[in-house]
Design a protein around this motif. Sequence first.
Motif: not given
Length: 318
Positions: A207-208, A226-228, A255
């Motif tokens: 990621g991200p 690991r999300l942007a 999110r």
Amino acid sequence: MKAAQITHYGAPDVLRVNDVDRPDPGTGEVLVSVEASSVNGHDVIVRAGELKFVSGRRFPIGVGLDFAGTVAATGVGVEGLRAGERVWGTVHPRQRHTVGGAAEYVVVPADRIAPLPVGLTPVDAASLVVAGTTALTALRDSVHLVSGERVLIRGAAGGVGTAAVQLAHALGCHVTALARDRHAQVLTGLGADEVLDYGSTTSDRTGPFDVIIDTVGSELYCYRGRLAKGGRMVTVGLSAPALAAIAASSVYGARRIRTFSANPHAALLRDLAGQVTSGALRAVVDKIHPLADIAAAHQAFERGGGVGKHVIAVSGGR
């Protein structure tokens, strides 16, 4: 006619192919002569008794969530479908007592089937019904994927995973597939820009990502991290720990970890047919099993290690 059934919950060896009466279509229903079905995760957890609080103990329970075949007869009030037309569709889990898709004939409401795309074989069609509609719903309706985004697909070698790789690639996204290293060539051929070996890759080394599509159902919180900024995550790999993680993640708002109840209908099947016709999506079949070997098909599904779907070839209705 022949139909795969269980009379109690347990391992794959509880599956039997029995002789049962052929059903008749009621008002608004269609009788389909089944040519192929497939093995899905839902079939396995129902058979194992993990959803007994929903399925109950009313036996026998039919096996098979999806099918491809030919319309044999239509009930009163059915329009737009005719005998002899090739179709694909799904059996609603709550309507699957006695007979499911893994049977020589099945009766379903008309709004759960649609015409088969021209040129698609029944085996290929059966491999795409649940996997394809699930991937399409996850990408289009749940996380609203847009061109140019970076996407991680966990469990990319499975039925939903291989469909999601193709659909995300067709949309113009950068696709990272997490799967066994030996599947890299196949997944690259389906549109993955890079393939990470799940055995040696940890979540903190990725990621991200703008979008994460999870088909595994484990380590959800690790991967959510690991999300942007503005990233979205959806899982279709449901289990008790996964449900707990989904509920706890609600504090993260947009999110959060999302999920949905897959319930393919005719309109969604027509959308899926458009993806097949356009060339954006093709079938990926790991192995074809005869109906008599459905227990072995479930065993192979649970063992894993392949690419794509396990399909049940059903002889034409007699």
